[in-house]
Design a protein around this motif. Structure first.
Motif, mmCIF file in Angstrom:
data_model
loop_
_atom_site.group_PDB
_atom_site.id
_atom_site.type_symbol
_atom_site.label_atom_id
_atom_site.label_comp_id
_atom_site.label_asym_id
_atom_site.label_seq_id
_atom_site.Cartn_x
_atom_site.Cartn_y
_atom_site.Cartn_z
ATOM 1 N N SER A 2 54.083 7.525 71.379
ATOM 2 C CA SER A 2 54.097 6.990 72.746
ATOM 3 C C SER A 2 52.845 7.355 73.546
ATOM 4 N N GLN A 3 52.251 8.533 73.261
ATOM 5 C CA GLN A 3 51.036 8.893 74.016
ATOM 6 C C GLN A 3 49.888 7.949 73.655
ATOM 7 N N ILE A 4 49.842 7.537 72.388
ATOM 8 C CA ILE A 4 48.805 6.580 71.961
ATOM 9 C C ILE A 4 49.101 5.207 72.574
ATOM 10 N N ASP A 5 50.367 4.808 72.529
ATOM 11 C CA ASP A 5 50.744 3.506 73.100
ATOM 12 C C ASP A 5 50.350 3.430 74.571
ATOM 13 N N ASP A 6 50.513 4.551 75.260
ATOM 14 C CA ASP A 6 50.191 4.591 76.680
ATOM 15 C C ASP A 6 48.685 4.364 76.906
ATOM 16 N N VAL A 7 47.868 4.972 76.049
ATOM 17 C CA VAL A 7 46.410 4.793 76.161
ATOM 18 C C VAL A 7 46.051 3.328 75.927
ATOM 19 N N ILE A 42 44.860 11.442 53.860
ATOM 20 C CA ILE A 42 44.087 12.666 53.558
ATOM 21 C C ILE A 42 44.504 13.781 54.524
ATOM 22 N N LYS A 43 44.656 13.425 55.791
ATOM 23 C CA LYS A 43 45.010 14.452 56.791
ATOM 24 C C LYS A 43 46.394 15.048 56.492
ATOM 25 N N TYR A 44 47.371 14.187 56.256
ATOM 26 C CA TYR A 44 48.728 14.698 55.991
ATOM 27 C C TYR A 44 48.771 15.498 54.697
ATOM 28 N N GLY A 89 42.433 12.740 76.071
ATOM 29 C CA GLY A 89 43.164 13.944 75.656
ATOM 30 C C GLY A 89 42.205 15.118 75.605
ATOM 31 N N THR A 90 42.500 16.142 76.394
ATOM 32 C CA THR A 90 41.631 17.337 76.395
ATOM 33 C C THR A 90 42.431 18.557 75.953
ATOM 34 N N GLY A 91 43.201 18.371 74.885
ATOM 35 C CA GLY A 91 43.938 19.501 74.308
ATOM 36 C C GLY A 91 43.050 20.236 73.325
ATOM 37 N N TYR A 92 43.662 20.880 72.355
ATOM 38 C CA TYR A 92 42.907 21.699 71.398
ATOM 39 C C TYR A 92 41.878 20.859 70.641
ATOM 40 N N VAL A 93 42.229 19.630 70.302
ATOM 41 C CA VAL A 93 41.296 18.791 69.554
ATOM 42 C C VAL A 93 40.325 18.069 70.505
ATOM 43 N N GLY A 94 40.865 17.430 71.541
ATOM 44 C CA GLY A 94 40.033 16.608 72.426
ATOM 45 C C GLY A 94 38.971 17.410 73.151
ATOM 46 N N LEU A 95 39.351 18.559 73.684
ATOM 47 C CA LEU A 95 38.382 19.335 74.464
ATOM 48 C C LEU A 95 37.304 19.928 73.555
ATOM 49 N N VAL A 146 38.982 12.449 79.309
ATOM 50 C CA VAL A 146 40.038 11.968 80.219
ATOM 51 C C VAL A 146 41.360 12.653 79.887
ATOM 52 N N ASP A 147 42.060 13.029 80.935
ATOM 53 C CA ASP A 147 43.417 13.562 80.735
ATOM 54 C C ASP A 147 44.209 13.323 82.012
ATOM 55 N N ARG A 148 45.412 13.865 82.035
ATOM 56 C CA ARG A 148 46.250 13.678 83.218
ATOM 57 C C ARG A 148 45.670 14.470 84.387
ATOM 58 N N SER A 153 43.741 11.654 66.626
ATOM 59 C CA SER A 153 45.120 12.129 66.526
ATOM 60 C C SER A 153 45.617 11.870 65.113
ATOM 61 N N THR A 154 46.453 12.772 64.615
ATOM 62 C CA THR A 154 47.028 12.593 63.277
ATOM 63 C C THR A 154 48.132 11.538 63.368
ATOM 64 N N VAL A 155 47.989 10.466 62.599
ATOM 65 C CA VAL A 155 48.968 9.356 62.692
ATOM 66 C C VAL A 155 49.428 8.918 61.304
ATOM 67 N N ASP A 181 41.007 8.335 84.845
ATOM 68 C CA ASP A 181 41.291 6.908 84.726
ATOM 69 C C ASP A 181 40.670 6.378 83.428
ATOM 70 N N ILE A 182 41.525 6.016 82.472
ATOM 71 C CA ILE A 182 41.043 5.595 81.157
ATOM 72 C C ILE A 182 40.142 4.368 81.270
ATOM 73 N N ALA A 183 40.572 3.389 82.061
ATOM 74 C CA ALA A 183 39.794 2.145 82.181
ATOM 75 C C ALA A 183 38.428 2.440 82.790
ATOM 76 N N PRO A 217 39.969 11.870 60.791
ATOM 77 C CA PRO A 217 40.855 13.029 60.949
ATOM 78 C C PRO A 217 40.111 14.297 61.355
ATOM 79 N N GLU A 218 40.829 15.157 62.046
ATOM 80 C CA GLU A 218 40.245 16.431 62.458
ATOM 81 C C GLU A 218 40.882 17.554 61.640
ATOM 82 N N PHE A 219 40.050 18.452 61.132
ATOM 83 C CA PHE A 219 40.566 19.537 60.277
ATOM 84 C C PHE A 219 40.362 20.910 60.906
ATOM 85 N N LEU A 220 39.977 20.952 62.190
ATOM 86 C CA LEU A 220 39.692 22.263 62.783
ATOM 87 C C LEU A 220 40.926 23.156 62.776
ATOM 88 N N ARG A 221 40.662 24.461 62.750
ATOM 89 C CA ARG A 221 41.751 25.425 62.870
ATOM 90 C C ARG A 221 41.690 26.048 64.250
HETATM 91 N N1 LIG Z 1 45.815 21.416 67.325
HETATM 92 C C1 LIG Z 1 45.238 21.350 66.148
HETATM 93 O O1 LIG Z 1 44.882 22.372 65.549
HETATM 94 C C2 LIG Z 1 44.991 20.022 65.476
HETATM 95 C C3 LIG Z 1 44.137 19.947 64.381
HETATM 96 C C4 LIG Z 1 43.905 18.702 63.796
HETATM 97 C C5 LIG Z 1 44.538 17.563 64.298
HETATM 98 N N2 LIG Z 1 45.395 17.679 65.358
HETATM 99 C C6 LIG Z 1 46.001 16.463 65.862
HETATM 100 O O2 LIG Z 1 45.260 16.062 67.028
HETATM 101 C C7 LIG Z 1 46.128 15.493 68.014
HETATM 102 C C8 LIG Z 1 46.018 16.279 69.312
HETATM 103 O O3 LIG Z 1 46.444 17.593 69.079
HETATM 104 P P1 LIG Z 1 46.259 18.731 70.181
HETATM 105 O O4 LIG Z 1 46.770 19.990 69.589
HETATM 106 O O5 LIG Z 1 44.885 18.671 70.734
HETATM 107 O O6 LIG Z 1 47.290 18.207 71.298
HETATM 108 P P2 LIG Z 1 47.491 18.746 72.782
HETATM 109 O O7 LIG Z 1 48.912 18.526 73.102
HETATM 110 O O8 LIG Z 1 46.899 20.115 72.896
HETATM 111 O O9 LIG Z 1 46.590 17.781 73.665
HETATM 112 C C9 LIG Z 1 46.895 16.453 73.904
HETATM 113 C C10 LIG Z 1 46.344 16.102 75.289
HETATM 114 O O10 LIG Z 1 46.467 14.713 75.487
HETATM 115 C C11 LIG Z 1 46.788 14.482 76.844
HETATM 116 N N3 LIG Z 1 47.360 13.149 76.996
HETATM 117 C C12 LIG Z 1 48.507 12.650 76.474
HETATM 118 N N4 LIG Z 1 48.682 11.377 76.839
HETATM 119 C C13 LIG Z 1 47.618 11.052 77.622
HETATM 120 C C14 LIG Z 1 47.238 9.887 78.328
HETATM 121 N N5 LIG Z 1 47.952 8.767 78.291
HETATM 122 N N6 LIG Z 1 46.094 9.908 79.052
HETATM 123 C C15 LIG Z 1 45.328 11.010 79.090
HETATM 124 N N7 LIG Z 1 45.642 12.151 78.449
HETATM 125 C C16 LIG Z 1 46.781 12.174 77.721
HETATM 126 C C17 LIG Z 1 47.756 15.593 77.162
HETATM 127 O O11 LIG Z 1 47.880 15.819 78.550
HETATM 128 C C18 LIG Z 1 47.120 16.775 76.420
HETATM 129 O O12 LIG Z 1 46.223 17.494 77.244
HETATM 130 C C19 LIG Z 1 47.530 15.510 67.377
HETATM 131 O O13 LIG Z 1 47.747 14.287 66.746
HETATM 132 C C20 LIG Z 1 47.436 16.620 66.335
HETATM 133 O O14 LIG Z 1 48.335 16.438 65.276
HETATM 134 C C21 LIG Z 1 45.616 18.859 65.964
#
Ligand SMILES: NC(=O)c1ccc[n+]([C@@H]2O[C@H](COP(=O)([O-])OP(=O)(O)OC[C@H]3O[C@@H](n4cnc5c(N)ncnc54)[C@H](O)[C@@H]3O)[C@@H](O)[C@H]2O)c1
Length: 440
Positions: free
Chosen positions: A96-101, A200-202, A7-13, A29-31, A120-122, A68-70, A147-151
């Motif tokens: 489901s995104q976690i299940d897929d990983v 704690i996160k929630y 996952g390379t979204g806001y948290v992963g990247l 890794v991402d799509r 990820s927050t779960v 490719d995750i593997a 848990p991640e607490f970034l803003r």
């Molecule tokens: N955004 C925030 O400020 C923040 C802060 C703390 C915690 N969180 C938590 O962190 C988690 C991620 O949040 P986010 O905002 O980064 O999400 P996001 O939607 O920006 O990023 C998620 C990324 O995961 C990728 N992804 C999904 N399934 C995948 C798979 N099977 N293989 C590879 N890549 C896959 C998506 O393509 C997407 O790029 C969530 O649980 C969120 O609650 C977010």
């Protein structure tokens, strides 16, 4: 450490870039379409300093991308999961995104690392279940919750300088690995069990959302009793037991986390027969903000149909391009219902495919012929605009300052010289005018 981040979204990247900067070898890794963009330095998310740091880490060979995750996990010491956990049907968290990983890890023998770090927050109990599931499939790994607490908007700085780091884990080995991962970051570390870490996160997000709704609730009282909520919250926040943060009134909270995490916690409460009324009230106060503010404009306009509303700011907060759950979207939906035309400007969110919006290139174009302007996001540059010019460009000079960003000096000039109807939040209009006349 060799680390794979899914996952390379806001948290992963952000985690990938920061952990690479700390010296780890990171594969993110991402799509396919996301990685294709990242490989040509095209970032879908906007965060201060992110682009520059990403380029440095890639140049230094500490950060690479994969689809490719593997393949990416084969030689990793740990795998970090940072995929989305949105709200699904019936208010349940959609995992489901976690299940897929996990399914992809199970598919190939020998690729599952000994440590899985859940970012990820779960919901409470998810990491326990996940670990049991992997063990049942013959995969010897420990799942830790970190848990991640970034803003968003200050994500890099928050990741590198957190108030605390929480390790929810059960073994000394996992704890030691996490200490190694965060070596170089100077922050208190709390080690606890996984379920408590998940909660704690929630609980943190719920508390922050509650503070915002509290400030908004008192803002309404101030408006009714001729008081100034800015002063009230300054006095309240000066108490060290309360603290000054997240006590700003305005249009309410938005973004991808607060609403969904509150909803998820409410659902968890229901599952054990608890209604969590404090959280219900927090959500309800927030939902009422935009309708209430729009009502103020409509009461000035009379008939809203065909009016043109200029909106400054689309993203849910400054310094991000994220529009997920942005209050702007609620405003837009209501404007469509009332037949109000919407023209917008945002310094970063531009040329989006949001339906029914006319996007302008400058704030001055937004003001042109508008029947009112509403400030939705407190981008610092909005306070610096030539507000006299803005007012003169408008068809009807009505300004709703949803974030209370304008200085008293600007407001005085606008109200007393330019005859602008200025609508603040948390203090009555007339009071603003009376107090401000003293400043002229
Ligand atoms: N955004 C925030 O400020 C923040 C802060 C703390 C915690 N969180 C938590 O962190 C988690 C991620 O949040 P986010 O905002 O980064 O999400 P996001 O939607 O920006 O990023 C998620 C990324 O995961 C990728 N992804 C999904 N399934 C995948 C798979 N099977 N293989 C590879 N890549 C896959 C998506 O393509 C997407 O790029 C969530 O649980 C969120 O609650 C977010």
């Amino acid at each position: 450490m060799r680390l794979t981040i899914i996952g390379t979204g806001y948290v992963g990247l952000v985690a990938a870039v920061c952990l690479a900067k700390l010296g780890h070898i990171v594969t993110a890794v991402d799509r396919e379409h996301v990685i294709q963009d990242l490989r040509v330095h095209k970032l879908t998310i906007w965060e201060p300093d992110l682009q520059e740091m990403l380029e440095t880490c890639r140049r230094d060979g500490r950060l690479s991308f994969d689809i490719d995750i593997a393949h990416a996990s084969r030689d990793a010491d740990a795998l970090m999961i940072a995929v989305g956990t949105p709200i699904g049907v019936n208010g349940q968290t959609d995992l489901s995104q976690i299940d897929d990983v996990i399914a992809q890890l199970k598919q190939v023998d020998g690729v599952c690392p000994p440590l899985i770090i859940m970012k990820s927050t779960v919901p409470v109990g998810t990491c326990d279940e996940l670990e049991a599931n992997l063990l049942a499939a013959g995969l010897q790994t420990e799942v830790v919750f970190n848990p991640e607490f970034l803003r968003q908007g200050s994500a890099i700085n928050d990741f590198m300088n957190p108030d605390r780091i929480v390790f929810g884990c059960r073994s000394h080995l996992a704890k030691a690995a996490l200490h190694q991962l965060y070596k170089g970051i100077n922050a208190p570390i709390q080690v606890c069990d996984r379920r408590s870490a998940e909660l704690i996160k929630y609980a943190s997000n719920a508390f922050l959302a509650m503070k915002i709704s509290f400030a908004n609730m008192i803002a309404d009282v101030c408006e009714g009793y001729d008081a100034d909520n800015r002063q009230v919250m300054q006095g309240v926040g000066a108490d060290r037991r309360i603290g000054p943060h997240f006590l700003r009134d305005g249009i309410g909270y938005g973004g991808s986390c607060f609403s969904k995490d509150l909803q998820s916690l409410l659902t968890s409460g229901k599952a054990i027969g608890r209604s969590l009324p404090l959280l219900e009230a927090t959500a309800q106060i927030n939902e009422e903000r935009i309708p209430q503010l729009l009502e103020k404009l409509i009461s000035l306009w009379g008939n809203p149909r065909g009016k043109r509303l200029g909106v400054l700011g689309i993203s849910f907060k400054p310094n991000t391009n994220d529009v997920r759950d942005a209050p702007f979207l609620t405003l837009l939906r209501l404007c469509h219902l009332y037949g109000i035309e919407v023209q917008t400007f945002d310094p970063v969110v531009q040329h989006t495919s949001i339906d029914g919006v006319i996007q302008m290139d400058t704030a001055y174009e937004v003001a042109t012929d508008a029947d009112a302007i509403i400030i939705m996001t407190e981008w610092p540059q909005f306070a610096e605009l030539d507000w006299v010019l803005m007012a003169r460009l408008m068809h009807q000079p009505i300004l709703l300052d949803g974030r209370n960003v304008l200085s008293d000096e600007v407001i005085s000039r606008l109200m007393l010289v330019e005859n602008v109807i200025y609508i603040p939040v948390g203090r009555p209009m007339e009071r603003a005018k009376l107090t401000l006349s003293v400043n002229l």
